[in-house]
Design an enzyme around this catalytic site. Structure first.
Site, PDB file in Angstrom:
ATOM      1  CG  ASP A  80     -17.567  -0.108 -29.997  1.00 48.11           C
ATOM      2  OD1 ASP A  80     -16.759   0.448 -29.223  1.00 48.11           O
ATOM      3  OD2 ASP A  80     -17.642  -1.340 -30.116  1.00 48.11           O
ATOM      4  CB  SER A  81     -16.992   4.695 -26.547  1.00 52.12           C
ATOM      5  OG  SER A  81     -16.284   5.499 -27.479  1.00 52.12           O
ATOM      6  CG  ASP A 111     -14.380   0.886 -32.493  1.00 52.12           C
ATOM      7  OD1 ASP A 111     -13.270   0.391 -32.761  1.00 52.12           O
ATOM      8  OD2 ASP A 111     -14.682   1.346 -31.372  1.00 52.12           O
ATOM      9  CE  LYS A 149     -10.756   0.880 -31.409  1.00 51.32           C
ATOM     10  NZ  LYS A 149     -11.593  -0.052 -30.631  1.00 51.32           N
ATOM     11  CD  GLU A 209     -14.051  -4.342 -28.682  1.00 51.06           C
ATOM     12  OE1 GLU A 209     -14.499  -5.322 -28.035  1.00 51.06           O
ATOM     13  OE2 GLU A 209     -14.415  -3.167 -28.472  1.00 51.06           O
ATOM     14  CD  GLU A 216     -10.749  -0.269 -23.321  1.00 51.31           C
ATOM     15  OE1 GLU A 216     -10.921  -0.416 -24.543  1.00 51.31           O
ATOM     16  OE2 GLU A 216     -11.620   0.185 -22.551  1.00 51.31           O
TER      17      GLU A 216
END
Ligand code: KIV
Length: 271
Positions: free
Chosen positions: A51-52, A90, A120, A122, A189
């Site tokens: 999602d960057s 993501d 993925k 978080e 991270e």
């Protein structure tokens, strides 16, 4: 037999075996077809549609604004360029935190419409039920702990996480929980290298680090950062393999000069 069918595709099982065999796992981001093709041809084991993309592709300050539809579009583009790597996408902010049913719906859309091989998300304990529901539906899940950018407004800064004992202990217990829940890997991270080593040794699923030292089972970087397209972003953990910002702006300036001076196109470039 076509060349295509000879390519041995990377699966979540391949990554598990790589950890077992102590072979490092490589992952890079991609958000479009052309980049995905190059990254896959370069031999990475896994491609992440992070999602960057919100920062790198759309110019947002954080990853929060990107939508599920936008992430699905990026994933569709990447999947078309990949022959070998495991494609992980993501789930963006707001598409899995509220309840497990919504999380499953988002994951199903990402797999069905996006064509991802895995998703993925978080977080640890807080999203336990969402992870359980997604894994139970047969969807491979990669966890993400430490500096989780979707929580940036709670953290307040992008500094190294889990330096204090309480947060470090929670990270180790979240790693174990993610393994128990059936996640196939976990991204770590921006945490201290010693903690990442301890986490990697505590679980049998691979850890993939970004700013988490050399003892993770694999490494991930944002493609645009590692090829030097983002001049303003220079965290300590980043190794730049190219200076594409300078190369590309140089090439563009040369093109501008060539057109203005009527050097381009020449006779050989004309019909
Ligand atoms: O969004 C992303 O690119 C990521 C990586 C930095 C791990 O989550």
């Amino acid at each position: 037999m076509s060349v295509h069918s000879e390519i041995k595709k990377i699966t979540t099982e391949t990554l598990r075996k790589m950890k077992f065999d102590k072979e490092k796992i490589t992952m890079l981001t991609a958000y479009d077809f052309t980049t995905a093709k190059m990254v896959d041809a370069g031999g990475v084991d896994s491609i992440l549609i992070g999602d960057s993309a919100a920062n790198v592709m759309a110019g947002h300050e954080t990853t929060l604004p990107i939508t599920l539809d936008q992430m699905i579009y990026h994933t569709q583009c990447v999947v078309r360029g990949v022959e070998r790597a495991l494609v992980v996408a993501d789930l963006p902010f707001g598409t899995y935190q509220s309840n497990p049913e919504k999380a499953l719906d988002s994951a199903v859309r990402m797999m069905k419409e996006g064509g991802a091989h895995a998703i993925k998300i978080e977080g640890g304990k807080e999203i336990e039920e969402s992870i359980r529901k997604i894994v139970n539906a047969g969807i491979p899940v990669c966890g993400h702990l430490g500096l989780t950018p979707q929580s940036i407004y709670q953290f307040g800064t992008y500094k190294v996480r889990a330096k204090e004992d309480a947060e470090a202990e929670k990270l180790i217990s979240d790693c174990k929980l993610l393994e128990e829940l059936g996640c196939f890997a976990v991204v770590l991270e921006k945490i201290p290298a010693a903690l990442a080593k301890k986490a990697s040794e505590s679980i049998s699923i691979p850890t993939i680090g970004i700013g988490a030292g050399q003892d993770c089972d694999g490494q991930v970087l944002v493609y645009h950062d590692m090829v030097g397209m983002n001049q303003g972003f220079s965290p300590k953990f980043l190794r730049r393999y190219l200076d594409l910002y300078t190369e590309i702006t140089g090439a563009v300036s040369q093109y501008v000069r060539d057109v203005k001076s009527a050097d381009f196109p020449d006779d050989k470039e004309s019909y």
